[in-house]
Design a protein around this motif. Sequence first.
Motif, PDB file in Angstrom:
ATOM      1  N   MET A 176     -17.555   5.521   9.167  1.00 16.18           N
ATOM      2  CA  MET A 176     -16.414   6.143   9.079  1.00 16.18           C
ATOM      3  C   MET A 176     -15.730   4.568   8.193  1.00 16.18           C
ATOM      4  O   MET A 176     -15.619   3.753   8.463  1.00 16.18           O
ATOM      5  CB  MET A 176     -15.614   5.862  10.581  1.00 16.18           C
ATOM      6  N   PRO A 177     -15.250   5.357   7.026  1.00 23.56           N
ATOM      7  CA  PRO A 177     -14.309   4.130   6.084  1.00 23.56           C
ATOM      8  C   PRO A 177     -13.034   3.759   6.805  1.00 23.56           C
ATOM      9  O   PRO A 177     -12.724   4.593   7.651  1.00 23.56           O
ATOM     10  CB  PRO A 177     -14.230   4.922   4.866  1.00 23.56           C
ATOM     11  N   PRO A 178     -12.794   2.884   6.637  1.00 22.50           N
ATOM     12  CA  PRO A 178     -11.406   2.112   7.114  1.00 22.50           C
ATOM     13  C   PRO A 178     -10.197   3.178   6.710  1.00 22.50           C
ATOM     14  O   PRO A 178     -10.354   3.910   5.598  1.00 22.50           O
ATOM     15  CB  PRO A 178     -11.151   0.812   6.566  1.00 22.50           C
ATOM     16  N   SER A 179      -9.360   3.265   7.558  1.00 25.15           N
ATOM     17  CA  SER A 179      -8.016   4.182   7.286  1.00 25.15           C
ATOM     18  C   SER A 179      -6.875   3.221   6.797  1.00 25.15           C
ATOM     19  O   SER A 179      -6.754   2.114   7.509  1.00 25.15           O
ATOM     20  CB  SER A 179      -7.720   5.074   8.547  1.00 25.15           C
ATOM     21  N   LEU A 180      -6.267   3.639   5.840  1.00 28.83           N
ATOM     22  CA  LEU A 180      -5.241   2.728   5.333  1.00 28.83           C
ATOM     23  C   LEU A 180      -3.959   3.713   4.980  1.00 28.83           C
ATOM     24  O   LEU A 180      -4.193   4.825   4.551  1.00 28.83           O
ATOM     25  CB  LEU A 180      -5.487   2.239   3.835  1.00 28.83           C
ATOM     26  N   PHE A 181      -2.863   3.364   5.380  1.00 31.32           N
ATOM     27  CA  PHE A 181      -1.598   4.044   5.184  1.00 31.32           C
ATOM     28  C   PHE A 181      -0.726   3.396   4.210  1.00 31.32           C
ATOM     29  O   PHE A 181      -0.525   2.239   4.041  1.00 31.32           O
ATOM     30  CB  PHE A 181      -0.645   3.980   6.629  1.00 31.32           C
ATOM     31  N   LEU A 182      -0.056   4.173   3.162  1.00 33.12           N
ATOM     32  CA  LEU A 182       0.646   3.736   1.850  1.00 33.12           C
ATOM     33  C   LEU A 182       2.041   4.371   2.152  1.00 33.12           C
ATOM     34  O   LEU A 182       2.082   5.569   2.336  1.00 33.12           O
ATOM     35  CB  LEU A 182       0.057   4.203   1.000  1.00 33.12           C
ATOM     36  N   VAL A 183       3.031   3.378   2.494  1.00 29.16           N
ATOM     37  CA  VAL A 183       4.532   3.856   2.681  1.00 29.16           C
ATOM     38  C   VAL A 183       5.135   4.099   1.350  1.00 29.16           C
ATOM     39  O   VAL A 183       5.150   3.198   0.592  1.00 29.16           O
ATOM     40  CB  VAL A 183       5.006   3.057   3.617  1.00 29.16           C
ATOM     41  N   VAL A 184       5.678   5.338   0.939  1.00 30.79           N
ATOM     42  CA  VAL A 184       6.465   5.582  -0.112  1.00 30.79           C
ATOM     43  C   VAL A 184       7.579   6.237   0.463  1.00 30.79           C
ATOM     44  O   VAL A 184       7.649   7.427   1.022  1.00 30.79           O
ATOM     45  CB  VAL A 184       5.723   6.586  -0.718  1.00 30.79           C
ATOM     46  N   ALA A 190      -6.510   8.245  17.827  1.00 25.66           N
ATOM     47  CA  ALA A 190      -7.740   8.184  16.559  1.00 25.66           C
ATOM     48  C   ALA A 190      -7.312   8.041  15.075  1.00 25.66           C
ATOM     49  O   ALA A 190      -7.691   7.546  14.330  1.00 25.66           O
ATOM     50  CB  ALA A 190      -8.405   9.547  16.800  1.00 25.66           C
ATOM     51  N   ALA A 191      -5.909   8.484  15.076  1.00 24.25           N
ATOM     52  CA  ALA A 191      -5.278   8.365  13.449  1.00 24.25           C
ATOM     53  C   ALA A 191      -4.966   6.855  13.259  1.00 24.25           C
ATOM     54  O   ALA A 191      -4.470   6.790  12.168  1.00 24.25           O
ATOM     55  CB  ALA A 191      -4.130   9.240  13.646  1.00 24.25           C
ATOM     56  N   ARG A 192      -4.853   6.052  14.267  1.00 25.66           N
ATOM     57  CA  ARG A 192      -4.598   4.756  14.011  1.00 25.66           C
ATOM     58  C   ARG A 192      -5.160   4.099  12.670  1.00 25.66           C
ATOM     59  O   ARG A 192      -6.382   3.968  12.425  1.00 25.66           O
ATOM     60  CB  ARG A 192      -4.757   3.982  15.209  1.00 25.66           C
ATOM     61  N   PRO A 193      -4.407   3.726  12.003  1.00 23.60           N
ATOM     62  CA  PRO A 193      -4.974   3.143  10.486  1.00 23.60           C
ATOM     63  C   PRO A 193      -5.158   1.706  10.622  1.00 23.60           C
ATOM     64  O   PRO A 193      -4.976   0.970  11.611  1.00 23.60           O
ATOM     65  CB  PRO A 193      -3.678   3.081   9.718  1.00 23.60           C
ATOM     66  N   ASP A 194      -6.216   1.114   9.953  1.00 25.33           N
ATOM     67  CA  ASP A 194      -6.710  -0.265  10.004  1.00 25.33           C
ATOM     68  C   ASP A 194      -5.853  -1.284   8.993  1.00 25.33           C
ATOM     69  O   ASP A 194      -5.828  -2.239   9.370  1.00 25.33           O
ATOM     70  CB  ASP A 194      -8.327  -0.367   9.516  1.00 25.33           C
ATOM     71  N   LEU A 195      -4.940  -0.664   8.142  1.00 28.53           N
ATOM     72  CA  LEU A 195      -4.226  -1.354   7.504  1.00 28.53           C
ATOM     73  C   LEU A 195      -2.880  -0.537   6.921  1.00 28.53           C
ATOM     74  O   LEU A 195      -2.989   0.584   6.442  1.00 28.53           O
ATOM     75  CB  LEU A 195      -4.831  -1.978   5.938  1.00 28.53           C
ATOM     76  N   MET A 196      -1.621  -1.043   7.174  1.00 31.78           N
ATOM     77  CA  MET A 196      -0.440  -0.500   6.762  1.00 31.78           C
ATOM     78  C   MET A 196      -0.030  -1.448   5.544  1.00 31.78           C
ATOM     79  O   MET A 196       0.115  -2.554   5.283  1.00 31.78           O
ATOM     80  CB  MET A 196       0.440  -0.479   7.846  1.00 31.78           C
ATOM     81  N   ILE A 197       0.093  -0.584   4.250  1.00 29.75           N
ATOM     82  CA  ILE A 197       0.707  -1.030   3.219  1.00 29.75           C
ATOM     83  C   ILE A 197       1.827  -0.914   2.708  1.00 29.75           C
ATOM     84  O   ILE A 197       2.269   0.632   2.678  1.00 29.75           O
ATOM     85  CB  ILE A 197      -0.498  -0.595   1.888  1.00 29.75           C
ATOM     86  N   VAL A 198       2.831  -1.671   2.402  1.00 33.28           N
ATOM     87  CA  VAL A 198       4.070  -1.378   1.988  1.00 33.28           C
ATOM     88  C   VAL A 198       4.458  -1.983   0.523  1.00 33.28           C
ATOM     89  O   VAL A 198       3.710  -3.109   0.344  1.00 33.28           O
ATOM     90  CB  VAL A 198       5.299  -1.700   3.043  1.00 33.28           C
TER      91      VAL A 198
END
Length: 371
Positions: free
Chosen positions: A1-9, A84-92
């Motif tokens: 399972m690849p890491p999950s990243l969130f990108l805030v826009v 489960a939807a918890r990301p591994d990294l949040m990017i702002v």
Amino acid sequence: MPPSLFLVVGTRPEAIKLAPLAHALAAAGLTPTLVVTGQHSLLDPAEYGLGTYPALRLHCPSKEDPRLHAEAVASTLAPFLRGAARPDLMIVQGDTSSALGGALAAVAAGIPLAHVEAGLRSHDLALPWPEEGNRVEIDRLASLLFAATEENAANLVAEKVRGEIHVTGNTAVDALFAILDDLPPRVEGHGLPRLLVTCHRRENWGTAFTPIGLALIELAQVPWLRIEMVLHSNPAMAAAARLLLGGHPRIRLLQPMEHHAMVAAIRTAHILLSDSGGIQEEAPALGVPLLVLRSTTERPEGIASGNSLLVGNDRYDIVDNVRRLLDDPSAYRAMAVPALPFGDGKAAPRIAELCGQWLARQRRPDHALIA
Ligand SMILES: CC(=O)N[C@@H]1[C@@H](OP(=O)(O)OP(=O)(O)OC[C@H]2O[C@@H](n3ccc(=O)[nH]c3=O)[C@H](O)[C@@H]2O)O[C@H](CO)[C@@H](O)[C@@H]1O
């Protein structure tokens, strides 16, 4: 399972600057999920090449009090950071209330935070407000800090931030180069010289815009100078400009443009007059002299390279500096030499690789021993 990243826009500049990073992350097998906050409610990610990415829409339009907006973003995002939807990294990116809201939500949920365009400082919390304070707070919270320049990194070291600092360049230059690849070659001597104006910063709202408008009206007396002002989506700014300049026979007010069209307009301008952060990064790369409608800037590198000059919002300073560039070819040439003080246009792949390496380290069983 690849890491999950969130990108805030949340805003146009974030979409512009995060699009190259989204593509670089996807190319590295780290396809991000966009967190579209709704700060600019009409923002369409597809307009910035982000239409194919999974997106979480928060529907948090901007508020009069930017701190309340940041807190609204954080509380609306919070439920998506559990389970489960918890990301591994949040990017702002940058300094908006959306970026701050994403940072606050990440830290509250114990999710590591990465900050793109970290370390920009005007060293004045009031100018620009609230952006300077947002940047300082986000940098305090971040585990990964991607500074555009060595000077930005030095600011972070001086503040003893706890996260990992990397100098990467600003992704604004990546976005600019991607557009230039699509534009036809620049044609020299394209008609009468144009003064291209943008103005949207809080410190230039309302009556503060008056001296700027009066300067443009005075400059419009130069018979061979064309003046165009690109209005901002912020209704307060557009209303002030229309009130003072609407209907003026020699000043054109233009609607906000799609980024490709804006870069084409900037590239063929003779002189830029703007309080924009992103245009402070684009002007040097395009070799178009920029007079900055601010009394201070968190982008001193463009001043140091000779491409930009602070003129504040004093009517006479604005007129004198525009006239000097119009009347003195050597002064003009000195500001018109293309330079890359904000990076080489390869920031996005650097950041994507650093994110991948950092995430891999977090996944190794012994990583706690490495940190
Ligand atoms: C304090 C401060 O400086 N904060 C900045 C602020 O961003 P900004 O000041 O750069 O905001 P704008 O001037 O709106 O955007 C500029 C971009 O938009 C393009 N453009 C412009 C007009 C148009 O009609 N069509 C367009 O496409 C233009 O070429 C350029 O690329 O917040 C960002 C996010 O936090 C920060 O990174 C950044 O520090």
